[in-house]
Design an enzyme around this catalytic site. Structure first.
Site, short mmCIF file in Angstrom:
data_model
loop_
_atom_site.label_atom_id
_atom_site.label_comp_id
_atom_site.label_asym_id
_atom_site.label_seq_id
_atom_site.Cartn_x
_atom_site.Cartn_y
_atom_site.Cartn_z
N ASP A 47 -10.26 -1.61 -2.80
CA ASP A 47 -9.76 -0.46 -1.86
C ASP A 47 -10.86 0.38 -1.66
O ASP A 47 -10.65 1.54 -1.09
CB ASP A 47 -8.78 0.14 -2.49
CG ASP A 47 -7.53 0.70 -1.48
OD1 ASP A 47 -7.69 0.47 -0.18
OD2 ASP A 47 -6.73 1.71 -1.93
N VAL A 70 -3.81 2.37 -2.30
CA VAL A 70 -3.42 3.60 -1.61
C VAL A 70 -4.31 3.73 -0.39
O VAL A 70 -5.30 2.90 -0.24
CB VAL A 70 -3.83 4.78 -2.53
CG1 VAL A 70 -2.71 4.87 -3.71
CG2 VAL A 70 -5.34 4.88 -2.97
N GLN A 90 0.96 -1.17 0.00
CA GLN A 90 0.15 -0.03 -0.23
C GLN A 90 0.86 1.21 -0.02
O GLN A 90 1.99 1.41 0.55
CB GLN A 90 -0.88 0.07 1.36
CG GLN A 90 -1.97 1.15 1.36
CD GLN A 90 -2.69 1.01 2.37
OE1 GLN A 90 -4.12 0.74 2.26
NE2 GLN A 90 -2.13 1.40 3.78
N HIS A 136 -13.57 9.11 -13.01
CA HIS A 136 -13.50 10.39 -12.33
C HIS A 136 -13.88 10.09 -10.81
O HIS A 136 -13.08 10.43 -9.84
CB HIS A 136 -14.14 11.58 -13.08
CG HIS A 136 -13.86 12.95 -12.25
ND1 HIS A 136 -14.66 13.34 -11.26
CD2 HIS A 136 -12.67 13.70 -12.68
CE1 HIS A 136 -14.08 14.55 -11.08
NE2 HIS A 136 -12.96 14.77 -11.77
N LEU A 153 -9.41 2.53 1.43
CA LEU A 153 -9.17 1.88 2.55
C LEU A 153 -7.59 1.72 3.21
O LEU A 153 -6.82 1.71 2.42
CB LEU A 153 -9.90 0.60 2.73
CG LEU A 153 -11.46 0.49 2.13
CD1 LEU A 153 -11.65 -1.04 1.82
CD2 LEU A 153 -12.23 1.04 3.26
N TYR A 197 -20.49 30.02 -5.06
CA TYR A 197 -21.65 30.13 -4.13
C TYR A 197 -20.83 30.33 -2.45
O TYR A 197 -20.17 29.63 -2.03
CB TYR A 197 -22.55 28.95 -3.88
CG TYR A 197 -23.57 28.79 -5.21
CD1 TYR A 197 -23.62 29.63 -5.92
CD2 TYR A 197 -24.09 27.42 -5.29
CE1 TYR A 197 -24.44 29.26 -7.06
CE2 TYR A 197 -24.85 27.13 -6.46
CZ TYR A 197 -24.86 28.21 -7.29
OH TYR A 197 -25.82 27.91 -8.41
N ALA A 220 -19.07 26.62 -7.33
CA ALA A 220 -17.75 26.94 -6.47
C ALA A 220 -18.11 28.42 -6.03
O ALA A 220 -17.59 28.69 -5.09
CB ALA A 220 -16.32 26.60 -7.17
N SER A 234 -10.28 18.98 -8.98
CA SER A 234 -11.00 17.76 -8.64
C SER A 234 -10.24 16.82 -7.69
O SER A 234 -11.09 16.21 -6.80
CB SER A 234 -11.32 17.01 -9.95
OG SER A 234 -12.45 17.47 -10.74
N ASN A 267 -5.90 -0.92 4.00
CA ASN A 267 -5.94 -2.23 3.87
C ASN A 267 -4.91 -2.95 3.43
O ASN A 267 -4.89 -4.18 2.84
CB ASN A 267 -7.32 -2.64 3.21
CG ASN A 267 -7.16 -1.94 1.79
OD1 ASN A 267 -6.39 -1.53 1.45
ND2 ASN A 267 -8.35 -2.47 1.08
N ASP A 318 -20.90 12.84 -8.42
CA ASP A 318 -19.65 12.82 -9.36
C ASP A 318 -20.22 11.75 -10.64
O ASP A 318 -21.47 11.75 -10.82
CB ASP A 318 -18.22 12.16 -8.79
CG ASP A 318 -17.23 12.79 -9.52
OD1 ASP A 318 -16.76 12.45 -10.58
OD2 ASP A 318 -16.49 13.63 -8.86
#
Length: 439
Positions: free
Chosen positions: A159, A197, A123, A180, A191, A294, A292, A379, A193, A150
């Site tokens: 993961d 990652v 990991q 995405h 996770l 707002y 964005a 993003s 785990n 999304d």
């Protein structure tokens, strides 16, 4: 009824009818494409959903979504006769073009787009997670639900552990068909785990809310449908949804869709923190982005997590915490609450080659189909902050403005970072708000 909007639409209808053409679409002050024949119709406060649907069907409109979060419905294939009938209905307060929305992708070449599969026991803690704060046994987002609005999530990824409750405004499944949303979710909550990652808040529970299609495209109406689901379900799922991430948007203005803003304001009023990617156009300010721009959201700009390499004799390396060359920014105004709340890694680094071209090394996160891949953009910055918010809430903190204030107060290198990008097109926005930092 909004008189300016009515005059614009009515004028378009008169011209359209005289020419035998389809109805024209009223434009915002910032020209943003809209779905032909697609509109969001707002009604007087307190209108019943059934009454709205009956009125729309009676004039020949096709109802796509009928919202409960706001007194509005989305229609499609509306011809001039439909719009003319609605303009004459005293229960209708606004008719708004259904503008297109996109997942926010980077503009720079990405040096790490290929997928890789980590072996068991290998990991990786991505550079962005290291920069904002590696999760611990007591600070990991446990007990906090986060809705990721999304392209969906990869429910089969080893993961990720999405919640069993989900919503889609696109098709019949919340399964990601773009990649995405899977990447964004991994940054937020991959996770811990021993494979692939680890995310900023690996014990938070991600809720899939799919509003963008296979191409990463949706519209104001699909975004509102996702917000509507969160509004109706946030308190009845377990764990409760207390954070929303939106790594999407479009160019626009504060009031070009009062229905969308009202929907997001309802989440704000519930105490749900909505984190939004600022955008990947350095030529504009975040105030020119929706949602964005707002005041009810926390907008996030992108920086580099670590220093890059340099092979240009006329240049120097781009250091960690430098504003990403693609990022939209904008100084935060505490009076209006519009502007960048904080910056966070939206790329691992930017490298400069021997002819002085800049390329982005993306953030490592989960890949649709398994393994990992790299993507760059605001993003990617936004879910870093959404993960931090989950960890702050885990510690007992709450309230959008309280969280905003804590993020800004606890950011590192305030007054120094983001560092100026050396690339053409970047301009300093007047504030160095610092880099988001986890508790």
């Amino acid at each position: 009824m909004d008189r300016v909007l009515v005059r614009t639409l009515l004028g378009a209808i008169v011209v359209a009818l005289s020419l035998g053409a389809s109805v024209a679409i009223a434009q915002s002050q910032i020209d943003t494409p809209a779905i032909p024949g697609g509109f969001i119709v707002m009604f007087q406060p307190g209108s019943a959903a059934t009454a709205r649907e009956s009125k729309l069907q009676a004039v020949g409109a096709t109802v796509r979504f009928n919202y409960s979060v706001v007194d509005a419905a989305a229609i499609s294939d509306a011809n001039p006769n439909v719009i003319a009938a609605l303009l004459g209905d005293s229960s209708v307060t606004s008719i708004i073009p259904d503008r297109l929305v996109q997942a926010i992708g980077a503009q720079l070449p990405n040096l790490g787009g290929g997928g890789t599969q980590a072996a068991a026991g290998s990991q990786v803690i991505p550079a962005g997670v290291v920069r904002v704060g590696v999760p611990t046994s007591t600070s990991n987002g446990a007990g906090i639900g986060v809705a990721v609005i999304d392209t969906g999530m990869d429910f089969g990824h080893r993961d990720l552990a999405p919640a069993s409750q989900w919503y889609t405004a696109v098709g019949s499944s919340c399964q990601d068909d773009n990649g995405h949303g899977t990447h964004v979710t991994g940054i937020l909550a991959a996770l811990n785990n021993a494979v692939d990652v680890v995310g900023v808040a690996p014990n938070a529970k991600p809720y899939c809310v799919k509003v963008l299609d296979q191409s990463g495209t949706g519209s104001d109406s699909t975004i509102m449908a996702g917000v509507d689901w969160v509004f109706n379900n946030s308190a009845i799922v377990n764990p409760r949804i207390r954070v929303v991430n939106m790594s999407l948007g479009r160019n626009g203005t504060l009031d070009d869709n009062p229905a969308l803003r009202a929907a997001i304001r309802r989440l704000y009023d519930l105490g749900i923190v909505v984190v939004v990617a600022a955008g990947n156009d350095s030529s504009i300010e975040v105030s020119q982005r929706v949602p964005a721009g707002y005041p009810e959201v926390l907008s996030v700009a992108a920086t580099s997590a670590v220093a890059g390499s340099n092979s240009c004799l006329l240049g120097s390396r781009i250091n960690a915490d430098t504003a990403a060359s693609f990022t939209t920014d904008g100084r935060y105004n505490p009076s209006t609450r519009i502007g960048i709340t904080v910056s966070a890694p939206g790329e691992e680094n930017e490298d400069v080659d021997f002819i002085c071209r800049v390329a982005s090394q993306g953030i490592l996160s989960t890949r649709l189909g398994g393994g990992t891949t790299r993507l760059s953009g605001t993003s990617m910055a936004s879910p870093h902050v959404a993960g931090i918010v989950a960890r702050l809430m885990q510690s007992g903190l709450a309230g959008p403005e309280n969280i905003r204030g804590i993020l800004r107060a606890r950011a590192t290198r305030v007054g120094t970072a983001p560092l100026d990008s050396p690339t053409l097109g970047y301009s300093f926005d007047g504030e160095r708000e610092g880099i988001a930092t986890a508790p």
